[in-house]
Each structure stands twice: as structure tokens, then as C-alpha cells.
Design a protein around this motif. Structure first.
Motif: not given
Lengths: 275, 283, 450
Positions: A7-13, B81-90
Motif C-alpha cells: 500500500e505504501n508503494l502504491l501511495r508513493n507511486a 488522505l493520500l499524502m498524509s504520510g509523515e515520511t521525508p519523501f511525502m
């Protein structure tokens, strides 16, 4: 409920795709400004690996003399931002701390002002400025930009001040400070992020304004967007020139926005999210 | 301390509005050498509601506003919602996503006009590769012109909504969500029963801000279609500009502007009442 | 955003920023540069000589502002203004404006009495509006006073329509445009067609030339909402031998003849690229120089660029011919720009000196060499220039048989143009039918003229 690896991969893509969509026009603008006329319209579009040139910038600087328009834009947006933020911060503080229901609700009144369609304001404002002999001066544009920006700052700052704790201010008042001292020494330092956000919005609105400047400036106070529009005419279009001129209109505020990026939501949502 | 700003605003915003109310009752044409202001009562307003061009632009304004606000709020929410991740990349992607906000709408319009160009525009080209093309170009066909303009507006303003919604998401207390998951709620259920209701105040703000601005759209229309083809993208704001500031028919323009103001006012008053009610239940 | 992220973004923008920094240094200095020599100039010993004998230093130190449409002639202004500044000691600022913004800014300047502009380029179709409102100075008395300097006989008669209305001359002829046919000889040969002489032939040839499968269309037309489609439609109506006005000058738009003309106009669009319904002048020129269209009826002003191999890869294969006529008695469409003096200007005499100088015979050569359009017979027959610009004889004849009134140069023209420009465009893209378009135009026209 942790997200899985896939899911994370998909999200990033997906996120990369989304960002590509939002960046593509900007990349097109910057690359076109560095292209020769013959490369501008190549299909399939060439994004990298074209022969770069500074000709377009030379044209913008020497023939169009874009420098003077940049200077006008700087004067108008700096003036607007300064006046709007000072007036708006004071007003926002007053609204947020007032015990009168009527004043407390007045932040909505300021929001209502933002709703006035620019043309509704422009028609009478144009006539008034004409009678005051201010048409074509920096002031005409600064004043009208401020009419739209100051109320926005009042609304944002009143939200923001509401979200900062008031105990210290009350303590200061008990110790004999005046209301203005409590504002200046206690509340203001806490509100810096909100103020930065206000500056950011005022800068963006006034720098990017087109219609007010179109009506209210003279040849000597003309701003960058107008200079760009002036090249859209009956002769052959040179998209490279266009893009180079646009870079002057885009880059300054874009850099500021990227630097101050984390302040964008301060004040906008302060009331609704309670900090 | 409210004094200075109130004085400023009253003097400079309300005076023109009152003046505008007055001239809307006259047949004031700046191009008339005598500069007479013959009183015509509600004549301009009556004329407006019989004017085909005005009714058409009024309808376009509503379509544009509803289209813009709905699409942008939904997409903004989805992106948040898609981009709420707290990773450096996001976080990097998010900070890049705000760039459209900072561009002058006029330049945005001009750039998209080139991108849509059916002869050499990259967007038209890529869409053609996937089988999507219209002969006259997306801005030139009267069925696609409005959606094409809406996409431009969407491109510029969705990032603002995204970051507002993100701020809302981040400020939500996580305990309730965790409790719900412990109780076996699915993510969809958690979103609709917990996250969404708690996000409502923030969504209201987004809707309010975008509604106000969508009603006032001008620059991108001016830069792309000039209201065309036919009258397909001619919105009221653009029409008023033409009547008042190109043909200098000030009385009529003022009347049209007041109609637009009234529409925006009613719409936003409705939102504000909702917003206040929402807040009242919260406090 | 952490500092690292921020650095990463700066890195991306770094290259651009550096480039800009390199370019950004001069602009602040640039505007000042032309002014500096002007200020110290009176002391300079080597005074440049004026071949025209028109320019004096009577107004040295004063300022003129020119509102110029960014048409081809702007290049000529850019080249010639510094020379005038040097000769006269007058500081001339040119404000380059698009067609729509020029009209808007100039009108605002007149009705606001702000006198931001001393000189304004005036489209031929604005003559009536400017004259009726007396927004610009009537030049008749000045022309009479200074006729010895003006070589008036040399200016082609049709040129005076660039600014005449009623009894007055509200703008001075600046750049005359003839409606001509530009075409690609190679594509004509390939399709085995010859230059069309009538509208019927034009339609036939355009259809034969159209090869959408090869990405080439027969003709380029202006279809964009607004002045663009209005101009091309009115030219078509004129060539068709019809008229939008009756003998008394009253609108007579929804006639049988105009219905035929409008349908014929749309039929011609079938041989044009589909997106031509959104074209402005620039788009059509782009299409011609990228080889998308085989011919176009357009203003003579773009020819020079199209015959320049650096700007148009097909330059060698481009020829110019007379535009086709609907009837034998028909006339060629004429348009172009005059230059007027703001009635509120405080520098009327200095402005008049500029006009006299820029339109004088010796300066015409440089004007033409820098992409300006000619107004004088001597320029069009100058052997040296004719050798350089072999299409000049065609221009001369088109001017001699030119009609500057195919678009009504009346005070209400701009409003009428807006209506025609909207309705014809709506018909072309299929939003309404021809009868509705004409009925709408007629109704609006009666409203406007009322």
C-alpha cells in the motif's frame, strides 16, 4: 491498523503522479523560457536535452525592459503587504479579545468584504480615484489591494489569536500593563507564525493581481503581469519571450512560498482545528 | 485597536459600494461627453434580467462555481488522505505541491492555453496518445471549454485545499480512531463515521474560501478563452468587466456587479451560519 | 519542512536561479541608460543631423508617452524612437499593449482625462468613436499649417481612412495594411491548382488543397471570439459583395445575402484546421510558418517575416497575390493603424513633431526595414525597396483599389464588433444556427445604434 508495504508503494507511486501533474505546467514554463523558438513546439514535447538559450531573457531584459515592471510589482506588493498586515493584525487582535458579541462576530463581517467581486469595487473605485487624481499612481493599486487583503488578515489573525492561550496576557493586565502593552509584549510574539502566513498571502495576492493593476496603473506604474499581456497581440506569438517574461512574474513569489511553505495553513485553520 | 482597520475599510470599501448602489440607478455612461447621470430607477436591474447575455453568463457562473468547489474539495480531500504520510519523501512531495498557489492566475491561464493547444500543446498531445482528443482543442469546443477551464482552476487551487485538509487531519485526536479500530471498524467506516465529521469545520473553511473566489474568477478566463467559444465560458464577472471597463457603461455595470455581490453574499451567509452552528456545538 | 528538504528544493531551482541572477543585474540600469545621454546631450559637439528637417530641439527635455499596439510596427518604433530622442532631446516612452488592453487603457485614459498617453496608435475602425468623442486632436489644422513638411501628395488616398471621420482627421496615417493572399507555391503545384480569383474559386482551391491526413489544410482563417472572427467575417461579407448595413447606414444583418455569406464563411472553415475557430492573428501566422496551411488571406504586414528563412522554413516557397474578389467591381480590404494625439495631452506640439518625423519619406525606409507597413507611394515604388520586397507592386495596387470602410468606421463599431465576434463564433463551433446568429446580431445592432 498499519498500512502494508504494497500500500505504501502504491501511495508513493500515486503521489508522484499527482505531483507530476501539479509541476508539469511550471516545468513547461521554465523549459520554454530556455528554448529557441524552433524547439518550442516540438512534438513529442522535449522536456530535457534541448539546446538551451538565454535569448528569451535577453529580449525580456533589453527590449521589454522588464526590470522596471518588476520594480513596480515590488513596490505595489510590498506596500500592500505592509499596510494590510499592520492594520489586519491590530484588527484581528481586537476582534479576538473583545467581550462584545457584536465585535466578536465582526470577523465574519470582514470575511464578507472579501466576497465583493473585484469589478463591483473597481467601477466606483475607478471613478473615485479619478476625481482624487490618484489614477495611475502606486497608491491607487495599493489602496484597493489593501481593501481586499486587510480584511483577510483580520479574519486570519482573529482566528489565530483565539488559538493562542490568553493566561499570560491576563497576568500582564493584572500586573498593570495596558492593553496595547499586553498585545505588543505578550500576544504579538506568540502570533509570529500567523503573521508570517498573513505576509505570505498578502504577497501572493498583490503580486499576482491583474485586474486592479490593469485598470489603475499608468505606463510608469505598470506591473509584470500587464507587461506579459501586452505581448499578446496581433503579431506572431513568441512563446519563448512569453515564458521568459512569465518567469519574472513567477519566480520571486514562488521562492518565497517554497521557503515559507510550512506557514501556509497558519491562521486559515487555526480556529477550526484549535491549533 | 479595531479602529484603524475599521475606518480604513469603511471609508474605502463601503464608500465605493454605496456609490455603486447609486450609479446602478442611473444610466451613467463614461463615454458620454456630457457625463450626465440620468436617474432610471431599477431600470438597469430590470434590463439585466431580460438580457440574454447576462442570463447566459449567470448560468455559466453557477456552473463554474459549483463545478470548481465540488471537484476541488473532493480532490483536495483525496490528496490530503493520500499524502498524509509523515515520511521525508511525502513531506518533500507536499512542499512541492503548493507551487501552483504562488503563480499569477494570468500566467497560469496563458501557460495552460499553450498546453491545451491542439497543434503543439503537450497536454493535448499526451491526451491524444491515450485516445482523447477533440478537433477544436479542449478550449475551443463549446462542450469541453468549461471543463477545460475548470481543470485549470482545479490545478491552481486544489493544493490550497489539500494543505488545509492536511492541517485538519493532523490535528484530529487519534484516540477515537484507535478505539474504533479496536472495536473492529473498517477503515471506510472509520473515515465516514469519525474522520469526516471531525473534519467538517475545516472543510467548511475550504468551501467558503473557494466559493468566494470561484464566483470572482476572471484572470484565467481573460487569458484563455475570452469567454468563448460563443458564450460558453463567459462568467458574470467577465461580462461586467466588458460592460463597465471596456465599454464604460458604468450604470449598467454597477447594477450587474450588485447582482453578483448579492449572489455571493447569500451563498456565503449560508455557509457562515452553518460554520457558526458547527462551532457552537463544538464549544 | 526541514532544512534538508528545503536545500533539496533550492538545489532543483539552483540552476534557474543562477541564470536569472546573471540576467537580473542589467534591468535596473537598462531603463536609465537611454535617458542619461539625452540629459548631457546639448553640450555634445557632434549634433546628429536630421535628414527630414522636421525635428527641432524646441521641446528638448519634455516627455512623450506612446501607447502602441504590439503589432509588427512595434519593432520599427523600438528601432526609431532612440533616434528621435537623440535628435529632439525629447524622452519618448513606449507602452506596448495588446489589442484588447490598448483599447481598454486608451479609452480609460480619455474618459478619465488622465492624459497618461500623449500619442496613441489608433486602429482604423476606432476612427468614428475617437472622432465623435473628440478623444484625439483633429489634425486637419496642423496638417494645413505644416503641409510644406508633409509631402501629402505622396501619401496614398486610402491611407486617410486611417483616422478620418466626419469633417476631421483624428489620427495620422501610420501603417497601411492590405488584405492579400499568401500561399505556398509547392503545395499549389502538388495539388495542381492556380491562384483563386473569386470567392468560389477560393472555396474550391481550399478544398482541393486540404489534406488532413498529411496534416495540411487548405486555408487559415481567424475564428476566435472577438475582434478576430469579426474581422475575417466582415472581410468575407465584403468580398462576397454583401453588406451588413443598408444604403442608409442602418443595420441590415439578417438578410438572405448575409445568410449565404455566413454559410459560405463556415464552408470555408471546413478547409481550415478545426481549431481555427479559436485562432487569433498570431495563431494563423504560427500555422503558416509551421506548414499546416497552404494559404491565408491576411494583412500584408506579416509577409516580410514569412519570407525570412530564419523565421519560416518554407520561406522560399511563399508567394503573395491579390485577394480574391466576389464581384468584378469589388474592392480589396484595407485596414491598418493611424497615430493620434490625446486631446488632453500637454505636449501636443512635441507629439505632432514625432508624428511628422516618423511618417516622413526619409524615415519610411527604416520604418519598412524594421517591419513597419508603408503609407507612401514613393516608398512602394522605390526601386531599391521593390528589389528587396518584391511584393510591393501588389501592395500598391491593393491600396489603390482598397476599401477602408468594409468594416463600418462608426462610433458604435467596437460594440458591434463584440456582438458579431460572439455570434459568428458561436455559429462556427455549432452552438447556434446561422439564422439565429444573424437574428441575434440584428437585434443587438439595433440596440447599439438606437
Amino acid at each position: 491498523m498499519r498500512a502494508s508495504r504494497t500500500e505504501n508503494l502504491l501511495r508513493n507511486a500515486l503521489a508522484i503522479l499527482v505531483i507530476a501533474f501539479f509541476l508539469m505546467p511550471i516545468v513547461w514554463l521554465f523549459t520554454t523560457s530556455l528554448k529557441l523558438q524552433r524547439d518550442t513546439f516540438q512534438l513529442p514535447p522535449v522536456w530535457l536535452g534541448f539546446q538551451p538559450t538565454l535569448n528569451n531573457f535577453a529580449f525580456a531584459i533589453n527590449q521589454i525592459q522588464v526590470g522596471r515592471f518588476v520594480l513596480n510589482s515590488v513596490i505595489i506588493s510590498a506596500g500592500t503587504t505592509l499596510i494590510s498586515v499592520v492594520l489586519g493584525t491590530l484588527g484581528g487582535y481586537a476582534v479576538s479579545r473583545s467581550r462584545l458579541r457584536f465585535v466578536g462576530a465582526s470577523s465574519y463581517f470582514f470575511l464578507v468584504l472579501l466576497m465583493i467581486p473585484p469589478v463591483a469595487m473597481l467601477v466606483p473605485f475607478y471613478l473615485i480615484m479619478r476625481d482624487l487624481g490618484l489614477l495611475g499612481t502606486y497608491w491607487a493599486v495599493i489602496i484597493l489591494d489593501t481593501v481586499y487583503n486587510a480584511p483577510f488578515v483580520v479574519w486570519m489573525m482573529s482566528n489565530y489569536f483565539r488559538s493562542v492561550p490568553t493566561e499570560m496576557e491576563q497576568a500582564a493586565l493584572v500586573d498593570g500593563a495596558s492593553h496595547f502593552q499586553a498585545f505588543r509584549l505578550v500576544a504579538l510574539p506568540l502570533a509570529v507564525p500567523g503573521i508570517i502566513a498573513s505576509v505570505l498571502y498578502c504577497l501572493i495576492f498583490s503580486w499576482n493581481d491583474f485586474i486592479f493593476a490593469l485598470l489603475l496603473t499608468s505606463p510608469s506604474t505598470k506591473t509584470v503581469p500587464l507587461a506579459i499581456m501586452g505581448q499578446f497581440s496581433t503579431a506572431q506569438l513568441q512563446w519563448g519571450y512569453m515564458a521568459a517574461l512569465s518567469v519574472f512574474a513567477v519566480l520571486p513569489v514562488l521562492l518565497v512560498a517554497l521557503v515559507l511553505n510550512r506557514y501556509f495553513v497558519q491562521g486559515l485553520t487555526a480556529g477550526a482545528t484549535k491549533g | 485597536m479595531l479602529g484603524p482597520v475599521l475606518a480604513f475599510v469603511l471609508a474605502i470599501a463601503l464608500a465605493p459600494l454605496l456609490f455603486s448602489l447609486f450609479i446602478s440607478l442611473t444610466d451613467y455612461r463614461l463615454t458620454d461627453p456630457t457625463q450626465a447621470k440620468p436617474f432610471v430607477g431599477l431600470g438597469n436591474y430590470l434590463k439585466a434580467f431580460q438580457d440574454k447575455a447576462v442570463l447566459e453568463t449567470l448560468a455559466n457562473t453557477v456552473v463554474f462555481t459549483v463545478g470548481a468547489v465540488t471537484s476541488q474539495v473532493l480532490l483536495g480531500l483525496a490528496l490530503a488522505l493520500l499524502m498524509s504520510g509523515e515520511t521525508p519523501f511525502m513531506r518533500t512531495l507536499r512542499s512541492l505541491a503548493i507551487m501552483p498557489l504562488a503563480l499569477p492566475p494570468l500566467v497560469v491561464g496563458l501557460v495552460w492555453k499553450a498546453l491545451y493547444n491542439p497543434q503543439f500543446g503537450p497536454v493535448a498531445y499526451y491526451l491524444k496518445q491515450i485516445g482523447l482528443s477533440v478537433d477544436r482543442g479542449f478550449l475551443g469546443e463549446f462542450t469541453t471549454a468549461m471543463p477545460a477551464v475548470l481543470v485549470i482552476d482545479l490545478w491552481q487551487w486544489t493544493p490550497l485545499l489539500m494543505i488545509i485538509f492536511l492541517a485538519g487531519l493532523k490535528s484530529l485526536p487519534t484516540e477515537m480512531l484507535e478505539a474504533a479500530y479496536v472495536d473492529g471498524a473498517s477503515r471506510t467506516q472509520a473515515f465516514f463515521y469519525i474522520t469526516l465529521p471531525m473534519l467538517l469545520p475545516v472543510i467548511f473553511i475550504g468551501v467558503l474560501l473557494r466559493t468566494m473566489n470561484a464566483f470572482k474568477v476572471f484572470d484565467i478566463i481573460f487569458a484563455t478563452t475570452g469567454g468563448g467559444p460563443g458564450n460558453a465560458t463567459s462568467v458574470l464577472n467577465f461580462h461586467i468587466y466588458k460592460v463597465g471597463l471596456t465599454f464604460f457603461d458604468m450604470g449598467y455595470a454597477a447594477a450587474l456587479a450588485n447582482i453578483l455581490l448579492f449572489m455571493i453574499g447569500v451563498c456565503c451567509a449560508f455557509y457562515v451560519v452553518l460554520l457558526r452552528r458547527q462551532r457552537a456545538t463544538e464549544f | 519542512m526541514s532544512l534538508q528538504k528545503f536545500r533539496a528544493i533550492l538545489g532543483v531551482m539552483g540552476a534557474t536561479a543562477l541564470t536569472l541572477a546573471a540576467c537580473a543585474a542589467p534591468p535596473a540600469a537598462a531603463p536609465a541608460a537611454p535617458a542619461a545621454p539625452a540629459a548631457t546631450e546639448p553640450a555634445a559637439p557632434a549634433q546628429p543631423t536630421d535628414p527630414t528637417g522636421i525635428v527641432t530641439r524646441e521641446f528638448a527635455g519634455s516627455k512623450l508617452t506612446l501607447a502602441a499596439q504590439t503589432d509588427q510596427f512595434v519593432e520599427a518604433f523600438r528601432a526609431l524612437i532612440p533616434k528621435f530622442e537623440e535628435l529632439s532631446g525629447i524622452d519618448v516612452t513606449m507602452d506596448e499593449l495588446g489589442y484588447v488592453d490598448l483599447r481598454q487603457k486608451a479609452t480609460a485614459d480619455f474618459v478619465g482625462k488622465t492624459a497618461n498617453y500623449d500619442l496613441i496608435t489608433v486602429d482604423i475602425v476606432w476612427s468614428g468613436e475617437y472622432g465623435q468623442n473628440k478623444w484625439t486632436v483633429d489634425l486637419k489644422p496642423l496638417i494645413e499649417r505644416d503641409k510644406a513638411q508633409l509631402a501629402l501628395d505622396d501619401i496614398l488616398p486610402v491611407m486617410w481612412t486611417l483616422g478620418s471621420w466626419g469633417e476631421g482627421q483624428w489620427a495620422y496615417p501610420l501603417a497601411g495594411y492590405a488584405n492579400v493572399l499568401n500561399y505556398r507555391t509547392d503545395l499549389f503545384e502538388e495539388a495542381g491548382v492556380s491562384v483563386p480569383k473569386t470567392l468560389a474559386e477560393l472555396q474550391e482551391v481550399a478544398t482541393k488543397l486540404s489534406r488532413p491526413d498529411k496534416g495540411v489544410w487548405g486555408i487559415g482563417l481567424l475564428g476566435a471570439k472577438g475582434p478576430a472572427v469579426a474581422q475575417d467575417f466582415m472581410a468575407y461579407v465584403q468580398q462576397y459583395g454583401s453588406s451588413l448595413l443598408d444604403e442608409n447606414g442602418k443595420p441590415a444583418i439578417d438578410t438572405e445575402a448575409n445568410l449565404k455569406a455566413l454559410e459560405g464563411f463556415k464552408a470555408l472553415f471546413e478547409a481550415a484546421p478545426p481549431d481555427a475557430t479559436g485562432w487569433w492573428w498570431g495563431d494563423r501566422n504560427d500555422a503558416f510558418s509551421s506548414g499546416k496551411i497552404a494559404m491565408m488571406l491576411n494583412w500584408s504586414t506579416a509577409i516580410k517575416n514569412h519570407k525570412n528563412p530564419d523565421l519560416n522554413p518554407f520561406a522560399e516557397k511563399i508567394e503573395t497575390a491579390f485577394s480574391p474578389l466576389g464581384t468584378e467591381a469589388g474592392k480589396y480590404g484595407f485596414g491598418g493603424w493611424g497615430i493620434g494625439i490625446n486631446a488632453d495631452s500637454k505636449n501636443k506640439e512635441a507629439a505632432w513633431m514625432f508624428i511628422k518625423w516618423i511618417t516622413s519619406p526619409p524615415i519610411q525606409k527604416e520604418w519598412v526595414d524594421n517591419n513597419g507597413s508603408p503609407i507612401r507611394r514613393s516608398t512602394l515604388t522605390d526601386p531599391e525597396l521593390v528589389k528587396k520586397y518584391p511584393w510591393f507592386p501588389i501592395l500598391l495596387e491593393s491600396y489603390e483599389k482598397g476599401d477602408g470602410d468594409y468594416r463600418p468606421r462608426q462610433p458604435w463599431y467596437s460594440k458591434m464588433e463584440d456582438v458579431i465576434g460572439t455570434e459568428v463564433n458561436a455559429y462556427l463551433v455549432g452552438q447556434i444556427d446561422a439564422k439565429t446568429a444573424l437574428a441575434n446580431m440584428q437585434k443587438a445592432a439595433l440596440d447599439i445604434i438606437k
